[in-house]
Design a protein around this motif. Sequence first.
Motif, PDB file in Angstrom:
ATOM      1  N   GLN A  27      33.214   3.805  57.954  1.00 34.86           N
ATOM      2  CA  GLN A  27      32.711   4.070  59.302  1.00 34.86           C
ATOM      3  C   GLN A  27      33.626   3.506  60.389  1.00 34.86           C
ATOM      4  OE1 GLN A  27      28.704   2.547  59.386  1.00 34.86           O
ATOM      5  NE2 GLN A  27      27.877   4.279  58.241  1.00 34.86           N
ATOM      6  N   GLU A  28      34.523   2.605  60.021  1.00 37.31           N
ATOM      7  CA  GLU A  28      35.449   2.019  60.996  1.00 37.31           C
ATOM      8  C   GLU A  28      36.696   2.875  61.205  1.00 37.31           C
ATOM      9  OE1 GLU A  28      36.360  -1.943  59.738  1.00 37.31           O
ATOM     10  OE2 GLU A  28      34.263  -2.436  59.343  1.00 37.31           O
ATOM     11  N   VAL A 120      38.979   1.501  50.827  1.00 37.65           N
ATOM     12  CA  VAL A 120      38.023   1.994  51.826  1.00 37.65           C
ATOM     13  C   VAL A 120      36.760   2.422  51.095  1.00 37.65           C
ATOM     14  CG1 VAL A 120      37.594   3.700  53.626  1.00 37.65           C
ATOM     15  CG2 VAL A 120      39.903   2.769  53.313  1.00 37.65           C
ATOM     16  N   ASN A 121      35.636   1.891  51.514  1.00 36.32           N
ATOM     17  CA  ASN A 121      34.369   2.271  50.884  1.00 36.32           C
ATOM     18  C   ASN A 121      33.529   3.113  51.830  1.00 36.32           C
ATOM     19  OD1 ASN A 121      33.869  -0.063  52.540  1.00 36.32           O
ATOM     20  ND2 ASN A 121      31.889  -0.329  51.527  1.00 36.32           N
TER      21      ASN A 121
END
Length: 272
Positions: A27-28, A120-121
């Motif tokens: 989300q970032e 990245v999750n």
Amino acid sequence: MKFTEDSLERAVIELFGEISIEHVHGQEIHRASEDVILADDLEHYLFSRYSGDGITATEIKQVINRVTSLPNIPIYESNRAFMGILSEGFILNRDDRTQKDFLVKLLDSENIERNVFKIVNQIEVKGYEKRIPDAIVYINGLPLVVIEFKSAIKENTTILDAHTQLTVRYKRDIPNLLKYNAFCVISDGVNNKMGSLFAPYEFYYSWRKVNNSDEPRDGIDSLFTMVRGLFDKTRLVDVIENFIFFPDNAKNNEKYVCRYPQYYAAKKLYEN
């Protein structure tokens, strides 16, 4: 110890942090969900590595276009073409024809820290459907490893389900991501295996040693050996560049990824 999917995800991210691979939550990352390459990371890497050759912004875009122009399907052929580029590199034709063309490599095996590593999750990917892979390992903005977790405490759920998620649903729904895939990892914390996107489940295999001289580890210890062994930055780049093979005349979408005994044996033979 048995994990929920959420606690396993957090544990793996912490392990990646211990080997200095940066974590970023999906989300970032500000991007269109159809965009699976982190273009800023790829641009940064290309400028850092080839600034001495005078690479221009236009030429960097040319490199990125070469990577992103691969078709999504048939995914096997696109993946094969991408892995060839990743392993061998390609010649960049200069904007200024008075300058000498040079070989562009998307990974730097000589100066490992010049590469940009990230895990990245929970990043949303839109293809034919929207999917949210549990974790993706990026190198230089390229989504090279997809990791899928399953809980060891849920009944009727195993890492076979993670394999199905990757090799059936994701391959069908988000080929725009998986055409860049070097290999996949499936894990419930106790069982931890890696293999090709095109391989049946029985060909997935644990990475049970950090170093060749170590004793093989099983169970939860194999999670540690996989992260610290396979995902060691130097070893990871080496595996991706040199230990993934497509047969010349593959009849059944064959792609081979080395197992840890093959990797260590080949390295030992080569060094001797």
